[in-house]
Design an enzyme around this catalytic site. Structure first.
Site, PDB file in Angstrom:
ATOM      1  N   TRP A 157       0.442  -1.753   0.194  1.00  0.00           N
ATOM      2  CA  TRP A 157       0.028  -0.476   0.244  1.00  0.00           C
ATOM      3  C   TRP A 157       1.385   1.189  -0.295  1.00  0.00           C
ATOM      4  O   TRP A 157       1.655   1.185   0.439  1.00  0.00           O
ATOM      5  CB  TRP A 157      -1.343  -0.187   1.068  1.00  0.00           C
ATOM      6  CG  TRP A 157      -2.016  -1.398   1.408  1.00  0.00           C
ATOM      7  CD1 TRP A 157      -2.814  -1.458   2.380  1.00  0.00           C
ATOM      8  CD2 TRP A 157      -2.563  -1.742   0.477  1.00  0.00           C
ATOM      9  NE1 TRP A 157      -3.460  -2.527   1.968  1.00  0.00           N
ATOM     10  CE2 TRP A 157      -3.509  -2.546   1.328  1.00  0.00           C
ATOM     11  CE3 TRP A 157      -2.544  -2.028  -0.899  1.00  0.00           C
ATOM     12  CZ2 TRP A 157      -4.157  -3.537   0.474  1.00  0.00           C
ATOM     13  CZ3 TRP A 157      -2.731  -3.455  -1.409  1.00  0.00           C
ATOM     14  CH2 TRP A 157      -3.844  -4.119  -1.116  1.00  0.00           C
ATOM     15  N   ASN A 272      -7.119  -0.846  -4.822  1.00  0.00           N
ATOM     16  CA  ASN A 272      -7.409  -2.972  -4.199  1.00  0.00           C
ATOM     17  C   ASN A 272      -8.954  -2.822  -4.529  1.00  0.00           C
ATOM     18  O   ASN A 272     -10.003  -2.397  -2.969  1.00  0.00           O
ATOM     19  CB  ASN A 272      -6.661  -2.460  -3.143  1.00  0.00           C
ATOM     20  CG  ASN A 272      -6.655  -4.068  -2.462  1.00  0.00           C
ATOM     21  OD1 ASN A 272      -6.831  -4.865  -3.279  1.00  0.00           O
ATOM     22  ND2 ASN A 272      -7.601  -3.857  -0.882  1.00  0.00           N
ATOM     23  N   GLU A 273      -9.035  -3.959  -5.256  1.00  0.00           N
ATOM     24  CA  GLU A 273      -9.737  -4.596  -5.747  1.00  0.00           C
ATOM     25  C   GLU A 273     -10.817  -3.195  -5.548  1.00  0.00           C
ATOM     26  O   GLU A 273     -12.258  -3.312  -4.333  1.00  0.00           O
ATOM     27  CB  GLU A 273     -10.663  -5.217  -4.131  1.00  0.00           C
ATOM     28  CG  GLU A 273      -9.472  -6.325  -3.624  1.00  0.00           C
ATOM     29  CD  GLU A 273      -9.356  -7.252  -2.869  1.00  0.00           C
ATOM     30  OE1 GLU A 273      -8.759  -8.434  -3.380  1.00  0.00           O
ATOM     31  OE2 GLU A 273     -10.280  -6.499  -2.197  1.00  0.00           O
ATOM     32  N   TYR A 353      -9.310 -16.390  -4.815  1.00  0.00           N
ATOM     33  CA  TYR A 353     -10.426 -16.578  -3.057  1.00  0.00           C
ATOM     34  C   TYR A 353     -11.016 -18.021  -3.587  1.00  0.00           C
ATOM     35  O   TYR A 353     -11.663 -17.454  -2.386  1.00  0.00           O
ATOM     36  CB  TYR A 353     -10.198 -15.501  -1.871  1.00  0.00           C
ATOM     37  CG  TYR A 353      -8.836 -14.681  -2.235  1.00  0.00           C
ATOM     38  CD1 TYR A 353      -8.200 -14.863  -1.270  1.00  0.00           C
ATOM     39  CD2 TYR A 353      -8.849 -13.637  -2.647  1.00  0.00           C
ATOM     40  CE1 TYR A 353      -7.358 -14.039  -1.211  1.00  0.00           C
ATOM     41  CE2 TYR A 353      -7.936 -12.736  -2.463  1.00  0.00           C
ATOM     42  CZ  TYR A 353      -6.714 -13.026  -1.713  1.00  0.00           C
ATOM     43  OH  TYR A 353      -5.206 -12.490  -1.680  1.00  0.00           O
ATOM     44  N   GLU A 393      -3.434 -11.913  -6.186  1.00  0.00           N
ATOM     45  CA  GLU A 393      -3.688 -12.236  -5.090  1.00  0.00           C
ATOM     46  C   GLU A 393      -4.248 -13.114  -4.734  1.00  0.00           C
ATOM     47  O   GLU A 393      -5.133 -13.922  -5.474  1.00  0.00           O
ATOM     48  CB  GLU A 393      -4.393 -11.327  -4.270  1.00  0.00           C
ATOM     49  CG  GLU A 393      -4.286 -10.071  -3.483  1.00  0.00           C
ATOM     50  CD  GLU A 393      -5.014  -9.661  -2.572  1.00  0.00           C
ATOM     51  OE1 GLU A 393      -6.679  -9.896  -2.591  1.00  0.00           O
ATOM     52  OE2 GLU A 393      -5.397  -7.950  -2.626  1.00  0.00           O
ATOM     53  N   TRP A 435      -0.765 -13.699  -1.710  1.00  0.00           N
ATOM     54  CA  TRP A 435      -1.725 -13.359  -0.460  1.00  0.00           C
ATOM     55  C   TRP A 435      -1.420 -14.216   0.817  1.00  0.00           C
ATOM     56  O   TRP A 435      -1.360 -15.308   0.880  1.00  0.00           O
ATOM     57  CB  TRP A 435      -2.404 -12.586  -0.973  1.00  0.00           C
ATOM     58  CG  TRP A 435      -3.257 -11.978   0.350  1.00  0.00           C
ATOM     59  CD1 TRP A 435      -4.014 -13.052   1.517  1.00  0.00           C
ATOM     60  CD2 TRP A 435      -3.412 -10.196   0.578  1.00  0.00           C
ATOM     61  NE1 TRP A 435      -4.877 -11.225   1.996  1.00  0.00           N
ATOM     62  CE2 TRP A 435      -3.960 -10.665   1.948  1.00  0.00           C
ATOM     63  CE3 TRP A 435      -2.609  -9.885  -0.398  1.00  0.00           C
ATOM     64  CZ2 TRP A 435      -3.906  -9.233   1.985  1.00  0.00           C
ATOM     65  CZ3 TRP A 435      -2.939  -8.651   0.286  1.00  0.00           C
ATOM     66  CH2 TRP A 435      -3.304  -7.651   1.060  1.00  0.00           C
TER      67      TRP A 435
END
Length: 500
Positions: A157, A272-273, A353, A393, A435
């Site tokens: 970040w 981010n996302e 994920y 990720e 990740w």
């Protein structure tokens, strides 16, 4: 007649043998061994001719390389190998030149004209840890450990908005100590030859995110009704642009290099996302991406830019909605194909994920989804987008009831091998970012996905093997290969050897 003609014929023969040697030395030696004794009187002439030709080639090649690319040397096998295959380190030989900007050539990343396939990781909290002298050493530990297993890119970040140890305390107001901590992170990454993907803001509330921007707007008297106003309100967008401008033009206090000129930075990530659930059509987010990608490029045309998406398919590709992990994914305002066709976006991002995305809890189902999810996006990157895709990720949570170290290793290997199938054919699977990587003593930051290499030797070994495979490919395949690259045969024989 035979005696008079023989020298001419045999002179021609040893010239042919010389050419034969350079095309396939092993077969040449076999043939030489089977020559008759009578013909062997010409052996000194053959060897002398080979030696002279070889020396001449080396002299010409040296001159060429000094003028063009001093990092490559002809090894006699038909392709160029970096010096890392000999006794000298490639990085030592081209210290100054090697650390150049990562670029994009079609659907591949390149550095100094060679492909750059990525094996990397995420560690989002580096800047916050670097603020305090008592935790700053953990930043160095992460890079040391990542480098030891060949990881080459870290995503982290470049934001912390209005929170504890905030970088941006309020719009355009910064904590210089925190900015110096980010400077330290960038400088440490370079020491360990690790490049950084720096993200500008979070979609989620952690570290501030878009909700903090909206709070600032409300405090300034703006009439805002949703966190998704972040994507459309002119004032909020000006806050974001100001932050982008500040980061890009920051002069690093450690290296004295402006961020926008620093090759240590692999790319910029818009968010981010990002999700915009208030507009399932995707138009609001699409407009924001179009505006911000061009804005970043207007300040920094040198670095690559990516969005930070999870990879969900949207309304523009109804035939692909079946590839999403669930029906909810198509309602969050993102649209993988459409979003990545924006001017200024250089490569695609996808997250993986399965343990939290799909309803089937079995390991087999999660592995099957992972394979199809990766392949679908590689196909899209190659066939529709013409750009690399990074699986930025992926991981398995220890908090999952079905978690085992064996399954985590299986999923990581599945991701690596599926992407490697693209790498072997020079495809658009640009790389992967695990990740996430943690050093020892940071368990309190663990969201369940942390990988501590010293505590997970089997996982560490899998990561290291993948790094070596990609480094081998990156080294063997030079864009300016001039001797007819034979990499396919070597790659076929070597990529799957764990001894690499």
């Amino acid at each position: 007649m035979q005696c008079n003609a023989a020298p001419t014929l045999f002179t021609l023969q040893y010239i042919i043998y010389t050419c034969f040697f350079f095309s396939d030395p092993h077969l040449f030696i076999h043939s030489l061994v089977n020559m008759s004794f009578k013909k062997s009187i010409y052996l000194p002439f053959i060897l002398m001719t080979m030696l002279l030709l070889h020396v001449s080639c080396l002299l010409v090649d040296t001159i060429y390389n000094n003028n063009n690319n001093p990092s490559e040397w002809e090894d006699g096998s038909g392709y160029y190998l970096p010096s890392s295959f000999g006794t000298t380190s490639r990085n030592d030989e081209m210290e100054a030149d090697a650390w150049s900007m990562v670029q994009k050539n079609g659907n591949q990343f390149t550095v100094n004209g060679q492909p750059f396939y990525v094996n990397g990781f995420n560690t989002y909290w580096l800047m916050v840890f670097a603020v305090d002298a008592s935790t700053r050493g953990k930043v160095t530990e992460v890079f040391q450990q990542a480098s030891s297993v060949g990881l080459s890119v870290c995503r982290t970040w470049a934001f912390n908005d209005g929170q504890w140890r905030a970088l941006q305390k309020s719009p355009s107001v910064y904590d210089e100590d925190v900015f110096k901590a980010l400077d330290f992170v960038v400088s440490e990454a370079k020491k360990y030859k690790i490049r950084l993907i720096l993200s500008f803001v979070n979609n989620w509330e952690a570290y501030g995110g878009k909700s903090q921007y909206v709070k600032w707007g409300k405090a300034a008297g703006l009439n805002l009704t949703s966190d998704d106003d972040f994507f459309s309100h002119p004032t909020i967008k000006s806050y974001y642009k100001s932050h982008v401008n500040t980061v890009l033009n920051r002069m690093n206090t450690v290296t004295n290099i402006t961020y926008k000129d620093d090759p240590t930075i692999f790319s910029w990530e818009l968010m981010n996302e990002p999700r915009c659930e208030s507009d399932p059509s995707g138009d609001k987010l699409q407009n924001w991406i179009e505006e911000m990608a061009v804005y970043v490029k207007s300040i920094d045309p040198k670095h690559l830019v990516e969005i930070g998406l999870e990879g969900f398919y949207g309304p523009s590709t109804p035939n692909k909605l079946q590839n999403n992990p669930n029906t909810y994914a198509q309602q969050v305002g993102t649209d993988f194909i459409r979003n990545h066709q924006v001017l200024g976006v250089d490569f695609a991002s996808v997250h993986i994920y399965p343990d939290s995305w799909i309803s089937q809890p079995t390991a087999e189902a999660q592995v099957a989804f992972t394979k199809s999810w990766i392949q679908s996006h590689i196909d899209d990157a190659e066939n529709f987008l013409g750009m690399p895709v990074v699986f930025s990720e992926f991981g398995v949570s220890t908090k999952d009831p079905n978690y085992t170290i064996t399954f985590r290793n299986t999923l990581i290997s599945t991701v690596y091998n599926t992407v490697l199938n693209s790498t072997k054919r020079g495809g658009g699977g640009g790389g992967t970012l695990l990740w996430q990587l943690f050093p020892e003593g940071t368990d309190y930051m663990d969201d369940g996905y942390a990988v501590v290499l010293s505590k997970s030797p089997s996982t560490s070994n899998i990561i290291s093997i993948q790094s070596n495979r990609l480094n081998t490919f990156n080294s063997l395949c030079s864009w300016n290969c001039r001797w007819g690259c034979k990499k396919k045969h070597l790659m076929h024989n070597s990529l799957y050897h764990d001894e690499l």
